[in-house]
Structures are given as structure tokens and as C-alpha cells.
Design a protein around this motif. Sequence first.
Motif, PDB file in Angstrom:
ATOM      1  N   GLY B 249       0.795  -1.224   0.000  1.00  0.00           N
ATOM      2  CA  GLY B 249       0.000   0.000   0.000  1.00  0.00           C
ATOM      3  C   GLY B 249       0.828   1.275   0.000  1.00  0.00           C
ATOM      4  O   GLY B 249       0.288   2.374   0.155  1.00  0.00           O
ATOM      5  N   ARG B 252       0.087   3.393  -3.265  1.00  0.00           N
ATOM      6  CA  ARG B 252      -1.206   4.056  -3.127  1.00  0.00           C
ATOM      7  C   ARG B 252      -1.062   5.306  -2.244  1.00  0.00           C
ATOM      8  O   ARG B 252      -1.578   6.368  -2.562  1.00  0.00           O
ATOM      9  CB  ARG B 252      -2.160   3.054  -2.479  1.00  0.00           C
ATOM     10  N   HIS B 253      -0.318   5.146  -1.150  1.00  0.00           N
ATOM     11  CA  HIS B 253      -0.121   6.272  -0.247  1.00  0.00           C
ATOM     12  C   HIS B 253       0.687   7.375  -0.937  1.00  0.00           C
ATOM     13  O   HIS B 253       0.340   8.555  -0.873  1.00  0.00           O
ATOM     14  CB  HIS B 253       0.606   5.795   1.014  1.00  0.00           C
ATOM     15  N   LEU B 254       1.750   6.958  -1.627  1.00  0.00           N
ATOM     16  CA  LEU B 254       2.610   7.944  -2.291  1.00  0.00           C
ATOM     17  C   LEU B 254       1.797   8.803  -3.256  1.00  0.00           C
ATOM     18  O   LEU B 254       2.013  10.016  -3.368  1.00  0.00           O
ATOM     19  CB  LEU B 254       3.726   7.215  -3.052  1.00  0.00           C
ATOM     20  N   LEU B 255       0.849   8.168  -3.951  1.00  0.00           N
ATOM     21  CA  LEU B 255       0.106   8.902  -4.968  1.00  0.00           C
ATOM     22  C   LEU B 255      -0.929   9.854  -4.375  1.00  0.00           C
ATOM     23  O   LEU B 255      -1.555  10.619  -5.095  1.00  0.00           O
ATOM     24  CB  LEU B 255      -0.558   7.921  -5.944  1.00  0.00           C
ATOM     25  N   THR B 256      -1.091   9.843  -3.042  1.00  0.00           N
ATOM     26  CA  THR B 256      -1.935  10.872  -2.437  1.00  0.00           C
ATOM     27  C   THR B 256      -1.155  12.173  -2.273  1.00  0.00           C
ATOM     28  O   THR B 256      -1.732  13.219  -2.017  1.00  0.00           O
ATOM     29  CB  THR B 256      -2.463  10.456  -1.040  1.00  0.00           C
ATOM     30  N   SER B 260       2.745  12.682  -9.774  1.00  0.00           N
ATOM     31  CA  SER B 260       1.956  12.008 -10.802  1.00  0.00           C
ATOM     32  C   SER B 260       2.481  10.589 -10.986  1.00  0.00           C
ATOM     33  O   SER B 260       3.599  10.270 -10.579  1.00  0.00           O
ATOM     34  CB  SER B 260       2.035  12.769 -12.121  1.00  0.00           C
ATOM     35  N   ARG B 412      -3.287   3.314 -13.247  1.00  0.00           N
ATOM     36  CA  ARG B 412      -4.407   4.178 -13.632  1.00  0.00           C
ATOM     37  C   ARG B 412      -5.719   3.420 -13.635  1.00  0.00           C
ATOM     38  O   ARG B 412      -6.783   3.976 -13.410  1.00  0.00           O
ATOM     39  CB  ARG B 412      -4.149   4.795 -15.007  1.00  0.00           C
ATOM     40  N   ARG B 413      -5.635   2.098 -13.895  1.00  0.00           N
ATOM     41  CA  ARG B 413      -6.859   1.289 -13.858  1.00  0.00           C
ATOM     42  C   ARG B 413      -7.332   1.066 -12.428  1.00  0.00           C
ATOM     43  O   ARG B 413      -8.402   0.521 -12.195  1.00  0.00           O
ATOM     44  CB  ARG B 413      -6.598  -0.075 -14.498  1.00  0.00           C
ATOM     45  N   GLY B 414      -6.488   1.412 -11.462  1.00  0.00           N
ATOM     46  CA  GLY B 414      -6.910   1.257 -10.068  1.00  0.00           C
ATOM     47  C   GLY B 414      -6.240   0.087  -9.376  1.00  0.00           C
ATOM     48  O   GLY B 414      -6.542  -0.235  -8.236  1.00  0.00           O
TER      49      GLY B 414
END
Lengths: 309, 416
Positions: B249, B252-256, B260, B412-414
Motif C-alpha cells: 500500500g 497508493r499512499h505515495l500517490l496521495t 503524478s 491508472r486502472r486502479g
Amino acid sequence: MLTVQGLTRCFGQVRAVDGISFEVRDGEIFGLLGPNGAGKTTTISMISGVLAPDAGQVLVDGVDIWERPKQVKRMLGVVPQEVAVYEDLTGRDNLVFWASLYGLKGADRRRAIDEALERVGLADRADDRVRDYSGGMKRRLNLSMGLIHAPKFLLLDEPTVGIDPQARLAILDVVREVARGGTTVLYTTHYMDEAEKLCDRMAIIDRGEILASGTLDELTRLAGEGDVLRVSGSFGAEDLRGKIAGIDGVEISRIGDGFALLSVVPEGPGLAQLLPRLLDGEAGIDDVSIQRSNLESVFIALTGRALRD
Amino acid sequence: MRAMLAIIRRDLMRWRRNPGRLALLLALPLVLAGVFALAFGSGGSGLSVRVLVLDEDDTPLSNLLAGALGSQEDTGPLDVEIVGDEGRAMIENGEASALVVIPEGFTDAFLAGRPAALRLLKNPSQRFLPQAVEEALRAGAVVLSQASRTLRDELDQFHEMLQADAKPDPLVIGAMSTRIAEKLETVADYVFPPVIELEVASAGDGESADDGPTMQAVLALMLPGLAVLSLLFFAQSATRDVMEERDRGLTRHLLTAPVSVGEYLLAKCVAVVIVSALGFGLLIALGVLAGIDWGPPVAVLALLLAAATAASGLLLLLVSLTGSEMSANALTTIVVMVSAMVGGSFVPLPVLPAFLLPVSRLTVNYWATHGFLTLIRDGGGLADVTTEIAVLSTAGLAMLALGAWRLARRIRRGDV
Ligand SMILES: Nc1ncnc2c1ncn2[C@@H]1O[C@H](COP(=O)(O)OP(=O)(O)OP(=O)(O)O)[C@@H](O)[C@H]1O
Ligand SMILES: [Mg+2]
């Protein structure tokens, strides 16, 4: 202000989040209360710009996060449900890295890091490797990373899961303090007592949908104005109906296996007439208890299920 | 840009905080180089790696495995001996480097597709030799697990036959072998080169026909290939982080944060190339200390960077094809070991059989090793290795781009 409109996200056949809308007003602590799998994390991921919604919009101070992600992300602090820290680095290393992502450097960065460490009570362990931290300490470090750039909005995803009650209280205190400092907080949890104690307003979410929202008072009124009587024993439904027949203001709101919930209009004559009848020992009723309505009873009233299973 | 620098700095910091990981990756090729030098060189001292094999399972399959481990007649400094229970006492007395135990129930578990473990007891008073044995066994274990996955149905049937205790039905065996052969054919392209190549490897010491090369010459011959293998290990270790970060995770955290997806992946690519190049550079420096003249510094540097790019690209691309850290480990280990075998890391390119060359040319190992051998043995300069540099950097950049693109699409697809 944080505005969520018609947000939707599916994973294959699963509609994880299904057209939810709510508003978090400046300066408040807004709770998103729901059981496992309700869609809380998916919602937070979409609000924080990590997961693209299938439909709907997230506006942060009027700006769409998916249109101007960087501008919006700078205003957000996100504390994920799973602790996201590098175990082989020290607590301070982790914060230095995280602060640099927001462009903090030099003396500013040092000050921000010291403040964040102080705030979560990790100052004396900052230079130890995270691997050697306890679970509660990792959670607090996780929280401090969300605070480091003094965000305008703080999004917390079940930040107290899996830690002891004392560490939990410490985290709740930090959240309150941050909110007092003017930060707007979105707080997800499946602990109703946290939502009750912490949040100014909240929304109840289940299976991807928001069932109700408002202040604690507004929500508890949904479960019925009055008291809730919980009757348990080995009675049959017909027996119970017979017992309450003819008493005004009493209704059966739910019958389960070995128990039933009755709602009783407050200050009416119902309770006084009802209790002796229920307890006359004829119908197999073993126990009667009165509950004030709380979020748990609201959830049961809305879904027919208890929050915790 | 700022965020990218922060990510790169953090990745390098993680290496600095984990010197053990660095030391192991550096030590591995050196141990292998030492073993080869002793095996093929004339300056052999009394040093030998003694490995004991204890077969507690005692089934036909485990006998076969023990036999395979112990069969090599002349394995130079590697001395494998099949022992009984006395093996435990021998290892405790420090009489051998390691004891491989095939535990009771191993065959049953392996055939039934349950986790089957080989046990390795290492001599605590030695550091590097037992480590080398462990690495070799680990690679073997990956191959065995793959076999168990590919041949699931056949193994089940075989298992039943073993347990039934009846005479095997020749018809069933016949049908089974046909199906096994069919399945193997489909994976043969990937699996067989190393198997065949292994046999060639032990025969490859044809060079010892003369009085035997000096230790130095053997090192000069072996070290480039092994250094390239080590480069792949560095790239593997660095790209593995990409998967670990995803599984835990962290991505996911980094992308908050205001980063980009493109910036994140570009930073990861750069960090992997830097780590690989630094690790490789360290080995080259160690080679210099051991008296090896690698050739003109500019040529060495250019080749080093090109090779690091290619290794990073290969590993990133492989990782982008897998779904988790576990499967990334399995796939990358297999590819790295196979390309080391056919690409000149274990068997020096000059003695590699000609029929392997077409396969060999598909590996990063071949091009990088070939380049360094040209510089070291043939006294070449930058002009002589331009082809290698061009092939490595072009293929490397292409693979990096493809791997990063695949990962970006996934994020990008999640799927983060
Ligand atoms: N990446 C994914 N792939 C497939 N399904 C997913 C994915 N993420 C979430 N889901 C599904 O979406 C639904 C909502 O999950 P989500 O994690 O948002 O719930 P939650 O409210 O955060 O639960 P918890 O309290 O357990 O954290 C669940 O049914 C879950 O299985
Ligand atoms: Mg969740």
C-alpha cells in the motif's frame, strides 16, 4: 469545503461505492461510519485522487481533484488504513521523505518534522528504525505523515484499527487538536463510539450507499423518537403481539431469533402498561431491557443488521 | 522534479540503511568467482566446499534427488557426499560447509502440491561458502516448484501410483509420459537451454588441457560474466521494491502526495538504474583491486551504464508482467538464472557451445559480458564496443519504457 457528488466505483460485479454524495464543511469533523466492506476506503481513495471514479465528482474548495490533481493534493493530508511507512528507515527518515514530496526543505522541514513528532509523541523514538516500533507507534507515525505539511483537509481512514484503547485515545486526541487548529477532518470508522464522541456530523454508509447523514441527534431520531425495549426469551411472535395488543404507542420494530425490539413512544402511557404484562411470566419472556437509541440502533433500524458483524 | 528527487534519494537511503543486503549481493559473485577460479585454475589451495546430503525421506524420488546432488564425479572444489544420520554430528563438528536434508515426507508433499521444504544446515563457523550453497539451492527450489505447477495433474497421478503400491500400469505410464512430453515442449524454449547447458558446463573445462591457466587469467575470464550476473541481482532487488511497495500500500499512499504516476515511475526507473550501476561499479572496483585491468575508463563507464540500463529494463519489464511480489520473485529468478547460464555468466563465452549462441544473443548477460571481455582480454577500446553499448542501451531503454508503461496503465486502472 469538500463536496462529493454521485461518486461511483465498481470492481467487476461489485459496486463498491454507488452514487454517494455528501459535504464536509470547513472546520468540522465529519464521520463516515460503516461496517467492513461498506466502501469507506474506496471513497477515500477516490477523494484523494488515487482511484479514478466511474462516475461522480470530488470538489475540494470548488476544484475538481481529477482535473487539477497536484493543486488539490497539496491541500490534502491522507492517513491510509494500512500503515504505509518504510520499516527499514527511521521514523525521521520517513518524515523527511514525505515532507520533501510537498516541497518542504531546510529549516522549515526540520521544524515541521519536529512538530509532527512532538504532536504524536514520537520525538524520543524518531531515530529508531520503524521495524522496532510497536503497532501503535507505527500508527502514530502514519498519522504524523498526514500532518506534516499542515494540510487544510485531513482524510483519516480507520486510523485506530488494531491498537490498544490507550493508544486509540491518544490518536483521537490528536485528531481533535488538529481540528481545533482549523483543519477540516473526514474520519472513517466502523466504531460507532468513535463517531459519537468525535464527529460533528456523520454519514452512515453500507454496501456502497449512504443511508443517512446528519448530526448525532438527527440520526438517532431516525431510529424512532422513543425508547427501545429489547425483549428476550423463547416467546413466539403471536404471543408477543397478544401482549402488546391494545396498548397505544407501542410497536414491534423487529423480531429476531430469541429477541425482539419494541419501540415505545416516550412520555406516553405505554411503558407503564406494557412492563407488567411482559413480565407476568406467561409468554416465555425472560428479560426486558430499555435502551436509549444510539447509532447502533439507528444502523439496525436502517439495515436490519448489527454494525459489528 | 522535486518529488522525483525525493523518491530517488529515499531509495538510495534504503540501501544505505541495509548494508547487509548490499554485502550479500556483492559477495555472491565473488564467492562464485572464487569457486570457479579454484576449480579451473592451477593455483588451487586446499580449500574445498564440502556439502553433505542426508536423505531422510528415502523414496525413489528423493534417492534420485540425492543422487543428482551427489553424482558429479569431478566437481573440483565442490565435494558432495551422501551421508546417514552421522551427518548432523559432522556439521556440528565443522567437518563440512553445509548439510542438505531431504526431510521425511518431502516426496509426498512435493507430489501432492503441498509446500515441500528442503532443509539446509549451515556450518556456523563459515560465512560465505554456506551462503553460496544456500543461493544455489534456492535457485533449484524455484525450478522444482515451477515443475510442480506445470505438471500438477501428472504428479497427482504419479503420487497415487506410488501410494497404491501396486505394479504401475504401463498403459497409464505411457499416456502420462506423452502428456508430460507435450507440456514440456511448450515450455521447452525456456527450460531446456539451461538443462542442456548444465551438462556442457562441466565438460567445458577443456581449457585445462594445457598446464592450466593462472588464477588471474581465470578471474579475468570469469569475473565479467559474474559481475553481470550480480548486476542482474542488483536490478532484481531494486525492482522487487516496486512490487513490495504496491503490495504494502506504499504506492497508493505515495500517490496521495502531489506526485503524478509518470513522475513516480520515472523516478523508480532512474533509481533502479543508479542502484544497479553503483553495485556494478563496486564490483568493477573490487576487480581492479584484485589486479584486473578492465580497459579504458571511458569505455568501461559507457558499457557499465548501458548494461545497468539494460538490466534495469529487463527486470522492470518482467516485474510489470507479474501480479505480486511473490510471483515477481519466481519469474525474475528463473529468467536471471537461465540467462546467466546461456549468456556466459557461468560458462565463459569463449567456451560456450556454438549452438547456444543464437539464444545467448537474446540475453543482457551476453552483450555485457562480451563487451567487457573485449575490453579486458582483447585490449579493445570504446570503438570496439559501440555495438554492445548500442544494443544494451537501446534494448534497455525500450524495455524500461514498456515496463513503466505497463505499470502506469495498471495503476491508472486502479490496481495499486
Ligand atoms: N481493488 C479491489 N478489487 C476488487 N474489489 C475491491 C477492491 N477494493 C475494494 N473492493 C471491494 O469493494 C468493497 C468496498 O471495499 P472498501 O475497502 O472500500 O471497504 P471499507 O469500508 O474500507 O471496509 P473495511 O472497513 O474492511 O476497510 C468490498 O466489497 C471490497 O471487496
Ligand atoms: Mg477500509
